[in-house]
Design a protein around this motif. Structure first.
Motif, PDB file in Angstrom:
ATOM      1  N   PRO A  83       0.815  -1.222   0.000  1.00 41.95           N
ATOM      2  CA  PRO A  83       0.000   0.000   0.000  1.00 41.95           C
ATOM      3  C   PRO A  83       0.849   1.273   0.000  1.00 41.95           C
ATOM      4  O   PRO A  83       0.530   2.238  -0.697  1.00 41.95           O
ATOM      5  CB  PRO A  83      -0.800  -0.107   1.304  1.00 41.95           C
ATOM      6  N   VAL A  84       1.930   1.264   0.798  1.00 44.19           N
ATOM      7  CA  VAL A  84       2.771   2.457   0.895  1.00 44.19           C
ATOM      8  C   VAL A  84       3.347   2.817  -0.478  1.00 44.19           C
ATOM      9  O   VAL A  84       3.326   3.977  -0.898  1.00 44.19           O
ATOM     10  CB  VAL A  84       3.916   2.217   1.898  1.00 44.19           C
ATOM     11  N   ASN A 115       0.713   4.085  -2.885  1.00 46.98           N
ATOM     12  CA  ASN A 115       0.400   5.489  -2.615  1.00 46.98           C
ATOM     13  C   ASN A 115       1.479   6.406  -3.176  1.00 46.98           C
ATOM     14  O   ASN A 115       1.193   7.439  -3.776  1.00 46.98           O
ATOM     15  CB  ASN A 115       0.238   5.722  -1.115  1.00 46.98           C
ATOM     16  N   LYS A 116       2.736   5.997  -2.996  1.00 46.29           N
ATOM     17  CA  LYS A 116       3.838   6.824  -3.521  1.00 46.29           C
ATOM     18  C   LYS A 116       3.784   6.894  -5.039  1.00 46.29           C
ATOM     19  O   LYS A 116       4.173   7.893  -5.639  1.00 46.29           O
ATOM     20  CB  LYS A 116       5.183   6.270  -3.060  1.00 46.29           C
ATOM     21  N   ARG A 144      -6.735   7.011  -1.611  1.00 48.31           N
ATOM     22  CA  ARG A 144      -8.104   6.530  -1.457  1.00 48.31           C
ATOM     23  C   ARG A 144      -8.751   7.089  -0.201  1.00 48.31           C
ATOM     24  O   ARG A 144      -8.088   7.580   0.704  1.00 48.31           O
ATOM     25  CB  ARG A 144      -8.127   5.016  -1.386  1.00 48.31           C
ATOM     26  N   PHE A 175     -12.063   5.796   2.607  1.00 45.43           N
ATOM     27  CA  PHE A 175     -12.623   4.520   3.056  1.00 45.43           C
ATOM     28  C   PHE A 175     -14.133   4.621   3.257  1.00 45.43           C
ATOM     29  O   PHE A 175     -14.660   5.676   3.596  1.00 45.43           O
ATOM     30  CB  PHE A 175     -11.958   4.082   4.357  1.00 45.43           C
ATOM     31  N   GLY A 181      -0.802  13.396   5.602  1.00 47.23           N
ATOM     32  CA  GLY A 181      -0.871  13.162   4.161  1.00 47.23           C
ATOM     33  C   GLY A 181       0.298  13.775   3.408  1.00 47.23           C
ATOM     34  O   GLY A 181       0.704  13.284   2.354  1.00 47.23           O
ATOM     35  N   HIS A 184       3.271  13.793   4.425  1.00 46.34           N
ATOM     36  CA  HIS A 184       4.472  13.166   4.969  1.00 46.34           C
ATOM     37  C   HIS A 184       5.574  12.925   3.928  1.00 46.34           C
ATOM     38  O   HIS A 184       6.743  13.190   4.177  1.00 46.34           O
ATOM     39  CB  HIS A 184       4.093  11.840   5.620  1.00 46.34           C
ATOM     40  N   ASN A 185       5.183  12.392   2.772  1.00 35.41           N
ATOM     41  CA  ASN A 185       6.213  12.018   1.803  1.00 35.41           C
ATOM     42  C   ASN A 185       6.591  13.121   0.829  1.00 35.41           C
ATOM     43  O   ASN A 185       7.597  13.014   0.136  1.00 35.41           O
ATOM     44  CB  ASN A 185       5.769  10.777   1.027  1.00 35.41           C
ATOM     45  N   THR A 243      -1.519  13.680  -0.393  1.00 36.50           N
ATOM     46  CA  THR A 243      -0.434  12.793  -0.828  1.00 36.50           C
ATOM     47  C   THR A 243      -0.080  13.017  -2.302  1.00 36.50           C
ATOM     48  O   THR A 243       0.747  12.305  -2.847  1.00 36.50           O
ATOM     49  CB  THR A 243      -0.789  11.307  -0.627  1.00 36.50           C
ATOM     50  N   ARG A 278       7.222  15.812  12.185  1.00 34.58           N
ATOM     51  CA  ARG A 278       6.735  14.969  11.092  1.00 34.58           C
ATOM     52  C   ARG A 278       6.754  13.495  11.503  1.00 34.58           C
ATOM     53  O   ARG A 278       5.794  12.761  11.289  1.00 34.58           O
ATOM     54  CB  ARG A 278       7.658  15.216   9.892  1.00 34.58           C
ATOM     55  N   GLU A 304      -1.072   3.521   6.304  1.00 36.84           N
ATOM     56  CA  GLU A 304      -0.443   2.883   5.147  1.00 36.84           C
ATOM     57  C   GLU A 304      -0.938   3.514   3.848  1.00 36.84           C
ATOM     58  O   GLU A 304      -0.172   3.727   2.919  1.00 36.84           O
ATOM     59  CB  GLU A 304      -0.782   1.391   5.134  1.00 36.84           C
ATOM     60  N   SER A 305      -2.247   3.821   3.807  1.00 31.48           N
ATOM     61  CA  SER A 305      -2.835   4.317   2.565  1.00 31.48           C
ATOM     62  C   SER A 305      -2.321   5.716   2.202  1.00 31.48           C
ATOM     63  O   SER A 305      -2.437   6.127   1.065  1.00 31.48           O
ATOM     64  CB  SER A 305      -4.359   4.323   2.653  1.00 31.48           C
ATOM     65  N   VAL A 306      -1.791   6.459   3.182  1.00 30.17           N
ATOM     66  CA  VAL A 306      -1.204   7.752   2.825  1.00 30.17           C
ATOM     67  C   VAL A 306       0.325   7.686   2.795  1.00 30.17           C
ATOM     68  O   VAL A 306       1.008   8.711   2.837  1.00 30.17           O
ATOM     69  CB  VAL A 306      -1.667   8.904   3.750  1.00 30.17           C
ATOM     70  N   GLY A 307       0.849   6.474   2.739  1.00 23.84           N
ATOM     71  CA  GLY A 307       2.281   6.324   2.490  1.00 23.84           C
ATOM     72  C   GLY A 307       3.175   6.348   3.716  1.00 23.84           C
ATOM     73  O   GLY A 307       4.342   6.709   3.626  1.00 23.84           O
ATOM     74  N   ILE A 308       2.645   5.967   4.887  1.00 20.38           N
ATOM     75  CA  ILE A 308       3.485   5.907   6.088  1.00 20.38           C
ATOM     76  C   ILE A 308       4.066   4.498   6.198  1.00 20.38           C
ATOM     77  O   ILE A 308       3.325   3.510   6.228  1.00 20.38           O
ATOM     78  CB  ILE A 308       2.657   6.208   7.359  1.00 20.38           C
TER      79      ILE A 308
END
Lengths: 252, 368
Positions: free
Chosen positions: A72-73, A76-77, A82, A84, A102, A104-105, A168, B221, B237-241
Motif C-alpha cells: 500500500p505504501v 500510494n507513492k 483513497r 474509506f 498526508g 508526509h512524503n 499525498t 513529522r 499505510e494508505s497515505v504512504g506511512i
C-alpha cells in the motif's frame, strides 16, 4: 497512454471468487463510477488497486508502471490515494495534523532535525502548515483546523478524508462511497467539491457510490459490478437504462 | 503600555498550544528540581527522602520512554525493564573498568551513558525486527519474555579481566583468569563497586533531556507519522506511512532512553544485581502503571504519576501496615479522576475558570 489500466484483475478467498476478470481503462481526467448491489465486490476492487489485497490473477498499471503485488505504501507513492467506506481518520490528531500526515512524503525533514529543532524543521513545518491550510480551505474546513478529527460532524469527516488523500499528491483518487450518510444538500455540495478538486489538482477520480443522483450527476462513465463480475459498462445514462442493471438492483 | 505594542504576555499567547503544554511540563520539572535541591543543600530534607530523589528521576525517565511506545505508538510492551537492565550493566561495567583509566568523572559518566544508550538501542532493534510483525497481546507476551531473558542472562554471566584481556563465561570457574585477574561481573552477585556518580542534578538533566527528545519528537513529522499508526494503521499505510520503519524507530529511541535510566540507576548503588523488583516484570509493570495512570500519550502525566507513585510508598512508611492499602486506594482514585467523564468535565471547568481569571487580570492590567 491511459492513466490506469486494469487487466483481468481477480481475487479468490478460499473458493469464493470475490472479483473476477475485472477490466478498466481510465484516461487522465476521467470521472468514473463503480456501482453495484451490496457485496458485489466494489470495495474489494479498491483494496486490490491500493495493495491491501494481493490479486490472485490479472494485473494493473498506473501510467504504464505495473503495480500488481506492491505494498500500500508504495502504491500510494506511485500516485493512487483513497478514502474509506467506514471513515478512517486519525481520530486523536487535529484536523490540520491529519492533512499534514498526508503531506508526509512530499515535504520532508529528518527525525533528528525534528528533535533538535534545526532550521529545516521550522522551514518545512511552515510550508506544511500553509499547504495543509490551503487544502482545508478547498474543503471549507479551515475554521476547524485545530479541532480533533473525532469531534468533527460526519459530513466534514468525509471531506477531511478526501483532503488527506489529496495531500499525498495523487494522480488517481479512489473515493469509496463519499456521499454515504449525507442529505441531498450535502450530496450536491460534495459533487461540486469533487468536480472542483478534479480540475484544481489535475486528478482522475474513480468513485464507488450507491446514490444514483451523485452517480448520474457526476460520472461520465460507469461500470456495474454484480457478484464480482462486470455486468455492464459505458456512458452513465445508457448503462442505467440497461434492463440487466435494473434487474440486479431492483430484482425482477 | 500602548495596545499596539505586544506585551511579553500577549506574545506568549501566540505560542502554539502544544509548545505551551511542553513548556509547562518543563517548568514543573524545573520547579520540582529547584525546590528539592534547595531543601537538600540547606539541610532541610531528611536523608531518607534525599535518597529518593535519584530513583524518582530514574522512574520518571522510564515512564516517559515507555509512554512513547504505549501511549504514542499504541503498542503494549511489558519488557521495558529489560532495556534498563542492559543500560545499567553496560554502564556499570564500563565505569568499573575505566575508573582508573578515565579519572574525570563527567567524561567517564557521559561515555557510560552513550555506550549504554547504544547497547540498549541495539537490543531494541534486535528485538524489534522479529517482534514488530506481532500486534497487541502477542507483542506484549514476547516483550515480557524478552525482559525476563535479559534478567536471567545477566544472572548467569561472568566477565573477568586480566592482563590477557577480557574473559566471558557462564560459570565462575570457567573464566580461567590469571593471577592478576579480577572478576567484574559476578553472575547473580552482579557488579560491585560501581562509582557512585549519579546525583540529583544529573538525574534532573537526564529527565529534561528525555522530555526534550520525546516531546519534540511527538511534535514533528515523525511524531505525526507514529501517532497516525496508533490511530489507524490501514489509513496510515494508505497515505504512504512506512509502518515497520516507524515502529522500529520508536522501539530504538525508547530503548536508548531506558538504557540511560539504567545507568542512572546503577551508578546510584554500590552493588548492582538483577532481580524481579528492579529489572524483572515487577518493574516493567510498575512503569506501565505510571504510564497508564498518568494518561496514555500524556508526557506530563507520566512525569507526575511516576514521581508521585514512586515516592508514595516511602512517604507512607509511617503508616506501617496500612501503607499498601492507602497506596492502592490512591491508585484507584487516580484512575477514576483521570478517566471518569465527570472528573474530566470538572477538570476542564476548573482549567477554564483559571484561564478566565488570568485573562481578567490581564485585561485589568491593560486598562490601568
Amino acid at each position: 497512454m491511459s492513466l490506469l489500466e486494469v487487466k483481468n484483475l481477480g481475487i479468490t478467498f478460499g473458493g469464493l471468487h470475490a472479483v473476477e476478470d475485472f477490466n478498466l481503462t481510465l484516461e487522465k481526467g476521467d470521472l468514473y463510477g463503480l456501482i453495484g448491489p451490496n457485496g458485489a465486490g466494489k470495495t474489494t476492487v479498491f483494496n486490490l488497486l491500493t495493495g491491501v489485497y494481493k490479486p490472485t490473477s490479472g494485473t494493473f498499471y498506473l501510467d504504464g508502471k505495473e503495480l500488481k503485488g506492491k505494498k500500500p505504501v508504495d502504491i500510494n507513492k506511485a500516485g493512487i490515494a483513497r478514502t474509506f467506506q467506514n471513515i478512517r481518520l486519525f481520530k486523536k490528531l487535529s484536523v490540520l495534523d491529519n492533512v499534514k500526515v498526508g503531506l508526509h512524503n512530499s515535504m520532508k525533514y529528518s527525525t533528528l532535525t525534528g528533535i533538535l529543532r534545526l532550521p529545516g524543521y521550522f522551514k518545512v513545518e511552515r510550508a506544511m502548515n500553509e499547504k495543509a491550510r490551503e487544502l482545508l480551505h478547498v474543503f471549507e474546513l479551515d475554521g476547524e483546523a485545530d479541532t480533533l478529527a473525532s469531534n468533527l460532524p460526519y459530513g466534514k469527516q468525509r471531506k477531511l478524508e478526501i483532503a488527506r488523500a489529496i495531500a499525498t499528491n495523487p494522480k488517481l483518487l479512489l473515493l469509496d462511497e463519499p456521499a454515504a450518510g449525507m442529505n441531498p444538500n450535502e450530496t450536491n455540495e460534495l459533487m461540486e467539491t469533487i468536480r472542483l478538486i478534479r480540475s484544481r489538482f489535475d486528478l482522475t477520480v474513480l468513485v464507488i457510490e450507491h446514490d444514483m443522483n451523485l452517480v448520474s450527476g457526476l460520472c461520465e462513465k460507469i461500470t456495474v459490478l454484480n457478484f464480482g463480475t462486470e455486468l455492464a459498462k459505458g456512458p452513465t445514462e445508457e448503462v442505467l437504462k440497461n434492463p440487466e442493471v435494473i434487474k440486479a438492483y431492483l430484482g425482477e | 503600555m500602548s495596545k499596539n505594542q505586544p506585551s511579553p504576555l500577549s506574545q506568549k499567547k501566540q505560542l502554539r498550544p502544544v509548545t505551551k503544554k511542553n513548556l509547562v511540563t518543563y517548568a514543573i520539572v524545573i520547579v520540582f528540581f529547584a525546590l528539592f535541591q534547595t531543601l537538600t543543600v540547606t539541610g532541610n530534607l531528611k536523608f531518607a527522602y534525599q535518597s529518593l530523589l535519584v530513583p524518582i528521576c530514574t522512574n520518571v525517565i522510564m515512564a516517559v520512554s515507555l509512554n512513547l511506545v504505549v501511549g504514542v505508538l499504541g503498542e503494549l510492551s511489558l519488557g521495558h525493564a529489560g532495556f534498563m537492565c542492559i543500560g545499567a550493566y553496560v554502564g556499570s561495567f564500563f565505569s568499573v573498568v575505566t575508573e582508573e583509566l578515565i579519572p574525570v568523572t563527567w567524561v567517564r559518566f557521559t561515555l557510560a551513558f552513550a555506550l549504554a544508550a547504544i547497547a540498549a538501542s541495539i537490543a531494541g532493534i534486535l528485538i524489534g525486527i522479529p517482534v514488530l510483525r506481532l500486534k497487541g497481546d502477542y507483542l506484549a507476551i514476547v516483550t515480557l519474555a524478552f525482559g525476563e531473558i535479559i534478567k536471567s542472562l545477566v544472572n548467569v554471566l561472568y566477565i573477568g579481566k586480566d592482563s590477557n584481556g577480557f574473559h566471558v563465561s557462564m560459570s565462575s570457574s570457567g573464566l580461567n583468569l590469571l593471577e592478576d585477574g579480577e572478576v567484574i561481573l559476578k553472575g547473580p552477585q552482579g557488579i560491585s563497586n560501581t562509582p557512585k556518580d549519579s546525583t540529583f542534578l544529573i538525574g534532573f538533566i537526564l529527565v529534561m533531556l528525555s522530555l526534550f527528545i520525546v516531546t519534540n519528537l511527538m511534535d514533528s513529522r515523525t511524531g505525526r507519522a507514529i501517532m497516525s499508526i496508533r490511530d489507524n494503521r490501514i489509513a496510515a499505510e494508505s497515505v504512504g506511512i512506512n509502518i515497520t520503519k516507524y515502529k522500529l524507530l520508536v522501539f530504538t529511541i525508547s530503548a536508548a532512553i531506558a538504557g540511560c535510566a539504567g545507568v542512572l540507576y546503577s551508578h546510584n548503588l554500590s552493588s548492582l544485581t538483577a532481580n524481579t523488583n528492579n529489572f524483572g516484570y515487577n518493574m516493567s509493570i510498575m512503569v506501565l502503571v505510571y504510564v497508564v495512570l498518568g494518561g496514555l500519550g500524556s508526557i506530563r502525566g507520566s512525569v507526575i504519576a511516576a514521581a508521585v507513585l514512586y515516592a508514595l510508598p516511602e512517604l507512607l512508611r509511617g503508616l506501617a501496615d496500612y501503607r499498601m492499602l492507602i497506596y492502592s486506594i490512591i491508585l484507584i482514585v487516580m484512575m477514576i479522576v483521570n478517566n471518569g467523564a465527570f472528573f474530566l468535565k470538572l477538570r476542564a471547568k476548573i482549567a477554564q475558570s483559571f484561564r478566565n481569571s488570568l485573562q481578567k487580570k490581564k485585561n485589568e492590567k491593560e486598562a490601568a
